[in-house]
Write an enzyme that holds these catalytic residues in place. Structure first.
Site, PDB file in Angstrom:
ATOM      1  N   LYS A 284       8.176  -4.952   2.355  1.00 47.31           N
ATOM      2  CA  LYS A 284       8.176  -3.556   2.813  1.00 47.31           C
ATOM      3  C   LYS A 284       7.763  -3.453   4.278  1.00 47.31           C
ATOM      4  CE  LYS A 284       5.667   0.769   1.773  1.00 47.31           C
ATOM      5  NZ  LYS A 284       4.820   1.424   0.758  1.00 47.31           N
TER       6      LYS A 284
ATOM      7  N   TYR B 264       0.834  -1.195   0.000  1.00 48.63           N
ATOM      8  CA  TYR B 264       0.000   0.000   0.000  1.00 48.63           C
ATOM      9  C   TYR B 264       0.871   1.249   0.000  1.00 48.63           C
ATOM     10  CZ  TYR B 264       0.292  -0.480   5.214  1.00 48.63           C
ATOM     11  OH  TYR B 264       0.702  -0.635   6.519  1.00 48.63           O
ATOM     12  N   CYS B 265       0.355   2.305  -0.594  1.00 49.81           N
ATOM     13  CA  CYS B 265       1.075   3.574  -0.789  1.00 49.81           C
ATOM     14  C   CYS B 265       2.482   3.333  -1.341  1.00 49.81           C
ATOM     15  CB  CYS B 265       1.139   4.362   0.522  1.00 49.81           C
ATOM     16  SG  CYS B 265       1.578   6.103   0.304  1.00 49.81           S
ATOM     17  N   PRO B 266       2.586   2.663  -2.501  1.00 49.00           N
ATOM     18  CA  PRO B 266       3.914   2.352  -3.047  1.00 49.00           C
ATOM     19  C   PRO B 266       4.645   3.606  -3.511  1.00 49.00           C
ATOM     20  CG  PRO B 266       2.213   1.845  -4.661  1.00 49.00           C
ATOM     21  CD  PRO B 266       1.499   2.222  -3.394  1.00 49.00           C
TER      22      PRO B 266
END
Length: 281
Positions: free
Chosen positions: A161, A148-150
């Site tokens: 991550k 998420y939110c890369p």
């Protein structure tokens, strides 16, 4: 990394620790804090500052998330899982904050030592590597597709991550912000965001491309390092690491002069958040 070391090497780091304020500390207050500190630093009225913060069960959406076609259904789902939902005042996409996530902001003058965008990110990456250098792991900064939110400064170990970095500039100050997943399940956090997007999009075509989240791309530091490393452990490592770069760490809260600006910033951010979520009266 020499330039990032030079930014960390300050005569003094002002320390604003808000990592143990509990569930009543609202995420909107955090964004008002950083905007206030950025202004003070940009005006030369404050030393470079490290602010640490923890928020309980909060989903922080980006501006693009506020344009999801079925946003209300997505938010209802998150609230059913006992999460507060806010929209932040900067770019990026949805992230999960909870008791197992330490957030850190490094704030310094924009004009100092020619800080470009990448250098701000590199400085935070370097700090985190120094904090965890006694572990035999490689911490990479690269986009982790499926998280998420890369972004290009996702921090990962073995392609999983555990942290994401963002940056905000206001009135001559720079705020480089990171969330560090210390404990808990990274994949469970990612699954929550995946389910939110599924409900908020429902297969409709959107102008913006939202991430297709693969929960296995995310993990906490405790999962990655094979031992429990708590928010408190990370705080101790953070302070010890900053001591290597600065002769003086000064615990602090807002000054008398900063409080009125904070209150103004907070109201502005509340109003903007309500507008983004369609909560205006």
């Amino acid at each position: 990394m020499s330039n990032s070391r030079s930014i960390l090497s300050q005569p003094e780091w002002r320390i604003v620790d808000q990592s143990s304020l509990g569930p009543t500390f609202h995420a909107l207050q955090s964004f008002a804090m950083d905007d206030t500190l950025c202004t003070s630093i940009g005006n030369g009225k404050s030393a470079a500052t490290m602010r640490s913060w923890v928020h309980h069960n909060t989903i922080v959406l980006g501006i693009q998330d506020s344009r999801l076609p079925h946003l209300e259904e997505g938010i209802s789902f998150l609230k059913q899982h006992n999460f507060n939902v806010i929209v932040r005042n900067s770019g990026g996409l949805a992230v999960v904050l909870d008791e197992g996530v330490l957030n850190v902001s490094l704030l310094f003058q924009e004009t100092e030592k020619g800080i470009d965008i990448d250098l701000g990110y590199d400085t935070m990456w370097h700090l985190i590597k120094e904090m965890l250098k006694d572990y035999d792991v490689t911490i990479e900064a690269k986009e982790i597709v499926g998280s998420y939110c890369p972004g290009s400064y996702d921090l990962s170990i073995r392609d999983q991550k555990f942290a994401g970095i963002s940056q905000r500039r206001i009135r001559g100050g720079v705020a480089v912000q990171i969330y560090l997943c210390a404990t808990g399940s990274g994949s469970e956090r990612a699954a929550l965001v995946r389910d939110f997007y599924n409900l908020a999009i429902q297969g409709e075509e959107t102008r913006f491309t939202y991430p297709e989240i693969v929960p296995s791309t995310m993990a906490s530091l405790s999962e990655l390092l094979g031992e429990t490393i708590t928010v408190q452990d990370l705080m101790m490592r953070l302070l010890k690491t900053l001591q290597q770069f600065a002769p003086k760490l000064t615990p602090s809260q807002l000054t008398i002069d900063e409080i009125p600006l904070y209150e103004t910033n907070l109201q502005r951010i509340i109003d903007r958040n309500n507008k983004a979520l369609g909560l205006e009266k």
